[in-house]
Design a protein around this motif. Sequence first.
Motif, short mmCIF file in Angstrom:
data_model
loop_
_atom_site.label_atom_id
_atom_site.label_comp_id
_atom_site.label_asym_id
_atom_site.label_seq_id
_atom_site.Cartn_x
_atom_site.Cartn_y
_atom_site.Cartn_z
N UNK A 296 -9.98 4.39 15.02
CA UNK A 296 -9.28 5.64 14.34
C UNK A 296 -8.84 6.50 15.46
N UNK A 297 -9.69 6.83 16.67
CA UNK A 297 -9.44 7.58 17.89
C UNK A 297 -8.28 6.94 18.28
N UNK A 298 -7.83 5.82 18.40
CA UNK A 298 -6.65 5.34 18.71
C UNK A 298 -5.45 5.57 17.95
N UNK A 299 -5.44 5.68 16.71
CA UNK A 299 -4.42 5.85 15.65
C UNK A 299 -4.27 7.48 15.81
N UNK A 300 -5.25 8.28 15.78
CA UNK A 300 -5.09 9.72 15.85
C UNK A 300 -4.36 10.12 17.11
N UNK A 301 -4.54 9.53 18.20
CA UNK A 301 -3.85 9.63 19.33
C UNK A 301 -2.35 9.54 19.36
#
Length: 117
Positions: A54-59
């Motif tokens: 999810x962190x990668x997606x939000x970046x």
Amino acid sequence: MRRLILAVAALLCAGVVAVFDPQEEARILLTTMTVLAWLFVGLYGWRSPWRSTEAGKTLMFTAAALGLIGLQLISVWWLGDYAWRNEVRAVTVIALVLSLLHRLVVLWEFQHEEADK
């Protein structure tokens, strides 16, 4: 090396502010922001497994939204006052708002997941 790059970039930005009139300053800085946002999207999308967290997606979502806003802002310089300009601007701002909300939700979940352990 990272600090040197950031320091040089900060000095260059300050130089743009000091040397150019506000209109040219905005064009230079917004174009730079847009190029950097899309460069991040390209490099991160190509070389990193950003979909796996999810962190990668939000970046990725936030960088793409910043790139879209930059394109919308500089498109006025290229195209003038084009049809549907206000609607396009609204959609790009909504995309950024939603990406920032996604960041906050992911952060909230991450912090509370850590607290529950």
